[in-house]
Scaffold this motif. Structure first.
Motif, mmCIF file in Angstrom:
data_model
loop_
_atom_site.group_PDB
_atom_site.id
_atom_site.type_symbol
_atom_site.label_atom_id
_atom_site.label_comp_id
_atom_site.label_asym_id
_atom_site.label_seq_id
_atom_site.Cartn_x
_atom_site.Cartn_y
_atom_site.Cartn_z
ATOM 1 N N ARG A 1 0.839 -1.200 0.000
ATOM 2 C CA ARG A 1 0.000 0.000 0.000
ATOM 3 C C ARG A 1 0.871 1.247 0.000
ATOM 4 O O ARG A 1 0.599 2.225 -0.716
ATOM 5 N N GLY A 2 1.936 1.183 0.811
ATOM 6 C CA GLY A 2 2.847 2.327 0.849
ATOM 7 C C GLY A 2 3.474 2.577 -0.505
ATOM 8 O O GLY A 2 3.553 3.711 -0.980
ATOM 9 N N LEU A 3 3.909 1.488 -1.156
ATOM 10 C CA LEU A 3 4.548 1.634 -2.466
ATOM 11 C C LEU A 3 3.574 2.254 -3.464
ATOM 12 O O LEU A 3 3.945 3.139 -4.244
ATOM 13 N N ILE A 4 2.318 1.801 -3.422
ATOM 14 C CA ILE A 4 1.339 2.324 -4.382
ATOM 15 C C ILE A 4 1.091 3.806 -4.111
ATOM 16 O O ILE A 4 1.007 4.623 -5.041
ATOM 17 N N THR A 5 0.996 4.148 -2.832
ATOM 18 C CA THR A 5 0.761 5.553 -2.492
ATOM 19 C C THR A 5 1.883 6.437 -3.012
ATOM 20 O O THR A 5 1.650 7.465 -3.651
ATOM 21 N N VAL A 6 3.123 5.987 -2.757
ATOM 22 C CA VAL A 6 4.258 6.789 -3.212
ATOM 23 C C VAL A 6 4.304 6.842 -4.732
ATOM 24 O O VAL A 6 4.586 7.877 -5.326
ATOM 25 N N GLY A 7 3.969 5.702 -5.356
ATOM 26 C CA GLY A 7 3.963 5.686 -6.811
ATOM 27 C C GLY A 7 2.943 6.657 -7.371
ATOM 28 O O GLY A 7 3.197 7.335 -8.366
ATOM 29 N N ARG A 8 1.788 6.752 -6.700
ATOM 30 C CA ARG A 8 0.764 7.677 -7.181
ATOM 31 C C ARG A 8 1.229 9.120 -7.081
ATOM 32 O O ARG A 8 0.803 9.982 -7.847
ATOM 33 N N HIS A 9 2.110 9.381 -6.109
ATOM 34 C CA HIS A 9 2.592 10.751 -5.939
ATOM 35 C C HIS A 9 3.317 11.264 -7.165
ATOM 36 O O HIS A 9 3.424 12.462 -7.358
ATOM 37 N N SER A 10 3.856 10.353 -7.973
ATOM 38 C CA SER A 10 4.656 10.829 -9.095
ATOM 39 C C SER A 10 3.799 11.538 -10.125
ATOM 40 O O SER A 10 4.322 12.198 -11.004
ATOM 41 N N PHE A 11 2.485 11.437 -10.005
ATOM 42 C CA PHE A 11 1.628 12.116 -10.970
ATOM 43 C C PHE A 11 1.090 13.433 -10.421
ATOM 44 O O PHE A 11 0.265 14.067 -11.048
ATOM 45 N N ARG A 12 1.540 13.786 -9.233
ATOM 46 C CA ARG A 12 1.065 15.066 -8.681
ATOM 47 C C ARG A 12 1.897 16.207 -9.226
ATOM 48 O O ARG A 12 3.046 16.031 -9.645
ATOM 49 N N GLN A 13 1.305 17.392 -9.186
ATOM 50 C CA GLN A 13 2.033 18.576 -9.621
ATOM 51 C C GLN A 13 3.180 18.821 -8.652
ATOM 52 O O GLN A 13 2.965 18.878 -7.452
ATOM 53 N N PRO A 14 4.414 18.931 -9.118
ATOM 54 C CA PRO A 14 5.514 19.137 -8.176
ATOM 55 C C PRO A 14 5.396 20.460 -7.440
ATOM 56 O O PRO A 14 4.946 21.466 -8.018
ATOM 57 N N ILE A 15 5.774 20.442 -6.177
ATOM 58 C CA ILE A 15 5.666 21.665 -5.391
ATOM 59 C C ILE A 15 6.924 22.508 -5.508
ATOM 60 O O ILE A 15 7.011 23.573 -4.926
ATOM 61 N N THR A 16 7.894 22.041 -6.288
ATOM 62 C CA THR A 16 9.128 22.803 -6.457
ATOM 63 C C THR A 16 8.839 24.121 -7.151
ATOM 64 O O THR A 16 8.100 24.169 -8.135
#
Lengths: 205, 252, 519
Positions: free
Chosen positions: B17-32
């Motif tokens: 579940r943790g891996l999937i959550t982190v993987g999903r983060h890669s599609f978020r708009q970067p906050i940089t």
């Protein structure tokens, strides 16, 4: 000089296996002396890895690839590392203790090593070493396995019993001492006394 | 045994579940925020370069030479030169030096300042080629009127309105000040005295009304809203201030 | 943990215009493709030059007899080594960049995107910087061992990769020399050596953090090497050989033949108990794969097993005192080790260079019309990926506005032209170079024909392609794990290794041995 050199190279080409053996031997023996003579004991532990590496080279020359790899994996890395770690965790004064051993110990050591050398020499000489002209099969894992489980099964089992004994001994040594609860309490009490004394001292100061 | 298996399976499930959550983060708009291109919108409480504010309405310098900042500074990087004015018998500022090479931006000086004169600005681009250039004097430290207004609004500190309103000390000092010629701030003051006076007054009225409103609302709605009101109120001013800032950077 | 952190971020702070951000993912894909094409091309050209072109030229000039024969054979024997020596530094450079960018994606950042176009050259710049840094040896350090440690750490990982080359190139004739009868055992033995370098460096640094790092590393490596080797040995039992090429070949003909799924037992049985045994075997192999990945992670000191170089506790452990080129070597070796354990996993469990679906992009595929169309389409896609990006501000490569769109359009045109050219070339190659332009060549052009035919080898190409794809999937999985899991505590680590993984792998060894007989 030049003739000698060409003769040497010609000899080396014809006896490449022997040349390789001597190279390995000239690597292994200084490493072994280093193990004995280096004052820094950790360093001699690392030199031991070199010795085992050279020995695995000898195994390779004998076309025992599997044994050479096992030598590197188990002896050169696994066991020597454990030895090195054990040395690191033991008393560091070992490194600085340069006092010559007691004369009795020295002489007895010399006698024992001479005896050992003679024994090994005699036993090696008494054995007949058959040389087979046919080359070893490249895939010699099968031969090793068959040998271990048929002809050499008894020594193999003895070795495993020895390892088991060593393992149990290690566990016995490393196991935490079990005291009856009353004794534990006594120890705790003693500690408390000590700490209270210390507190008293602080107060007095 | 079954406990062990169930624990192992549960642990694996959690890891998955943790891996999937982190993987999903890669599609978020970067906050940089890529800094040189986009200047970050820093919060008002950001502790950047130190500066001295002026009254955003009248333009007079807010420092009263009380030396509290100098005393509280852990690095001793503030050096204030002042003398007692012969007319008013009050301390008067001659020079104010801050060594930004020593400063650790703890913000203690801004907390003790009774007039909210010394503030941490949002400016953090202050690299120089020499250490001496990091010692800022009064002229470099003092903000313009617009900048002061911007920071007073941004930091949500009460405006120093009472100061001109106070009957005894301040007007007297203000009156006395033109006489004293040793002011590097002098350029700011005639401006305050003459033409922007009417403007300032108008702004003043507007602001008081807006602030009263915002104060009421702040109690009811909360900080977010107040910030919005402040922003809308000081939009024009802050835009000017930003322009001023840009100009300053160009000068640099 | 992760979900709560998601919830904790107020939605207002994330300036999300759409719900998904494909730009960064797209840029990451573009970067990966560019780098992989560069690495692949460099290695391919080097091998071709050393193994085919130079021997051919020498043979033409001097004839194939006498001393020139030795030179030719020496060159061909050196080709695998040359391939590795070219491959490893360039590849490690890319992996550092790939890790940084992928980690940035997982942690909602952007990562390095300044040096070169979109950060392509970031690690090259870093490498140059490291090379020019001062090489400091701390006072009180054991100089010889301090210098030797990075070498001992790095050299085995170069040698370890050698037998794997034969497995991933579908046993190309130039690389079959590297195929040892005890291949996988050799790889394991070699990849167990680097821990000596770590302990050595830790001890020689004369620094307590380094020493603790080295000790932790040794304890961890000894504990986790056992399940790792046991899982590999179990797979060797299943395949019945230690030879990596044979193991890889046994897994061809589709992904259902992978050792990950029991090595092709799932489809080959008909009776009910045999089906049950086959399913059991497949489950065992899946578990073995998990054990292997865990052990490998611990062996190469990656998060969550990065106790030897825990930055927060040990100021990066055994390499605290290293700087300059020695540190660079440590860094290089770490990423090379990651690549090598991924390659071992790909060869042992995922079929090495075999295509997952028979007929898809393998040697038979390149002959047909579908192959030509796919080759052309792939070239167009890769070209678009490489050269273009939707013109958004701050890409570093393009600016927004009409100029950006102009560049974008120009790029599209260029890509289309290149793709057409290359696609045509690919279709010619797939015809075995017997089609139109080649049947016009007279005997005088035999050299030209030889040039093309020796440069393009569809069998090896397909093998390398799939191997790289599988390996990099595993590498990115390792990066994802790094982005997800926190570090173990040392006692939990030992507990997990000795009390859980070793018994489990022993049980699986027995289970696989018996189930294999039942199927």
């Amino acid at each position: 000089m030049g003739e000698n050199l060409t003769a040497l190279t010609a000899w080396a080409q014809n006896h490449s296996e022997t040349t390789a053996f001597y190279i390995l031997a000239f690597l292994a023996i200084p490493f072994a002396y280093g193990v004995l003579l280096d004052r820094r004991i950790i360093r001699s532990g690392f030199l031991l890895i070199g010795v085992f590496g050279a020995i695995s080279g000898v195994f390779l020359l004998l076309q025992a690839q599997f044994l050479a790899m096992a030598q590197i994996m188990i002896y050169a890395v696994g066991i020597t590392l454990v030895v090195v770690i054990a040395l690191m965790l033991t008393n560091p004064r070992l490194e600085h203790d340069v006092n010559p051993a007691i004369p009795v110990a020295k002489t007895s050591g010399i006698v024992v090593s001479i005896l050992l050398f003679v024994t090994i020499y005699l036993s090696l000489r008494s054995e007949i070493w058959p040389l087979s002209p046919s080359p070893v099969k490249a895939d010699n894992v099968l031969q090793i396995g068959t040998g271990l489980l048929t002809y050499y099964s008894l020594p193999f089992e003895f070795a495993s019993v020895l390892l088991l004994v060593a393992l149990i001994g290690a566990i016995m040594l490393a196991r935490a001492e079990h005291r009856p609860p009353s004794q534990m309490e006594e120890r705790l009490d003693a500690q408390e006394d000590l700490s209270s004394e210390r507190n008293d001292n602080v107060v007095q100061v | 045994m079954s406990n062990l298996v169930s624990r192992a399976v549960g642990g694996l499930y959690q890891v998955l579940r943790g891996l999937i959550t982190v993987g999903r983060h890669s599609f978020r708009q970067p906050i940089t925020k890529e800094f040189p291109d986009i200047t970050p919108d820093l919060p008002g409480a950001f502790r950047g370069r130190l500066a001295l504010g002026v009254n955003p309405l009248t333009g007079e310098h807010l420092c009263i030479s009380c030396r509290q900042c100098e005393r509280v500074c852990p690095d001793k990087c503030i050096q204030i030169t002042s003398h007692k004015s012969p007319e008013t018998n009050k301390p008067e500022l001659i020079d104010f030096k801050i060594d930004h090479g020593l400063c650790m931006f703890c913000g203690l000086c801004t907390e003790v300042c009774p007039t909210n004169c010394i503030i941490n600005t949002n400016d953090f681009e202050m690299s120089e080629y020499t250490r001496e250039a990091l010692v800022y004097d009064l002229r470099k430290l003092t903000l313009s009127q617009e900048e002061s207004a911007y920071y007073f609004a941004k930091k949500e500190v009460p405006l120093p309105k009472p100061k001109p309103a106070k009957p005894e000390a301040k007007p007297a000092a203000a009156a006395a000040k033109p006489a004293a010629e040793a002011k590097p701030v002098a350029e700011a003051k005639p401006a305050a005295a003459t033409e922007p006076a009417g403007q300032a007054k108008a702004a003043d009225e507007e602001k008081t009304a807006a602030e009263a409103k915002s104060a009421d609302e702040a109690k009811a709605v909360g900080q977010e809203k107040e910030k919005l009101v402040d922003k809308s109120e000081s939009a024009a001013v802050s835009a000017e201030a930003l322009e001023g800032k840009d100009k300053k950077q160009e000068d640099k | 943990m992760a979900t709560t952190s998601l919830a904790a971020v107020p939605s207002g702070t994330v300036p999300s215009t759409g719900s998904y951000n494909w730009v960064e993912v797209f840029k990451f894909a573009r970067l990966t493709v560019i780098w992989l094409v560069a690495i692949f091309g460099a290695v391919w050209i080097t091998c071709w030059a050393a193994g085919e072109l130079l021997p051919h030229l020498i043979e033409m000039k001097c004839g194939g007899q006498g001393p020139s024969r030795y030179v030719i054979e020496g060159l061909q024997a050196c080709t695998p080594l040359l391939a590795i020596l070219v491959f490893i530094p360039v590849n490690a450079m890319f992996m550092v960049l790939c890790e940084r960018r992928a980690l940035a994606l997982f942690t909602v950042r952007k990562g390095p995107n300044r040096v070169g176009a979109d950060g392509l050259l970031q690690t090259a710049a870093d490498a140059v910087k490291l090379l020019f840094k001062e090489d400091i040896t701390p006072r009180g350090a054991d100089v010889v061992m301090f210098t030797l440690a990075p070498i001992i750490f790095f050299a085995p990982s170069v040698f370890a990769a050698v037998p794997l080359l034969a497995a991933v190139t579908s046993n190309h004739e130039l690389f079959s020399i590297t195929n040892l009868p005890t291949g996988i055992f050799y790889v394991l033995a070699m990849s167990s050596i680097p821990v000596v370098g770590i302990v050595m460096g830790g001890w020689a640094s004369n620094n307590k953090y380094s020493l603790v790092g080295g000790l932790r590393s040794a304890a961890q490596a000894i504990a986790y090497e056992i399940p790792l080797v046991l899982s590999i040995i179990t797979i060797c039992f299943l395949s019945g050989t230690l030879d990596v090429v044979a193991i890889a070949k046994g897994q061809s003909d589709g992904f259902w033949h992978w050792n990950l799924l029991g090595g092709g037992v799932l489809l080959s049985v008909h009776s009910a108990p045999a089906i049950a045994a086959a399913i059991g075997l497949a489950l065992c192999c899946l578990l073995l794969f998990g054990i292997y990945l865990t052990g490998a992670c611990a062996e190469i000191n990656r998060i969550p097993f990065d106790l030897p170089e825990a930055e927060s506790e040990l100021v990066s452990g055994y390499n605290t005192e290293y700087s300059g080129i020695k540190f660079a070597i440590f860094f290089l070796a770490e990423f090379t080790n990651l690549f090598i354990v991924s390659t071992i996993a790909a060869v042992m469990f995922l079929g090495g260079g075999a295509s997952p679906i028979p007929g898809l992009l393998d040697a038979t595929f390149f002959g047909g019309a579908a192959g030509q169309i796919t080759a052309g389409a792939a070239v167009i896609l890769v070209g678009i990926l490489c050269l273009s990006c939707k013109p958004v501000p701050n890409t570093g490569l393009l600016s927004s506005g009409w100029f950006g769109w102009l560049c974008f359009g120009l790029q599209l045109v260029i890509v289309a032209v290149i793709a057409l050219l290359l696609g045509g070339g690919a279709s010619l190659v797939s015809n075995g170079l017997t089609g139109w332009p080649f049947n016009q060549l007279s005997a005088g052009h035999a050299q030209l024909k030889w040039l093309f035919q020796s440069l393009v080898n569809p069998v090896t190409f397909a093998g390398m392609f799939w191997a790289l794809l599988k390996v990099y999937t595993l590498v990115i999985f390792a990066i994802l794990v790094r982005g997800t899991l926190p570090r173990f505590r040392i006692d939990q680590l030992m507990d997990f290794g000795w009390k859980r993984l070793i018994p489990l792998s022993l049980i699986l060894l027995l289970a696989v041995t018996f189930l294999r007989e039942l199927v």
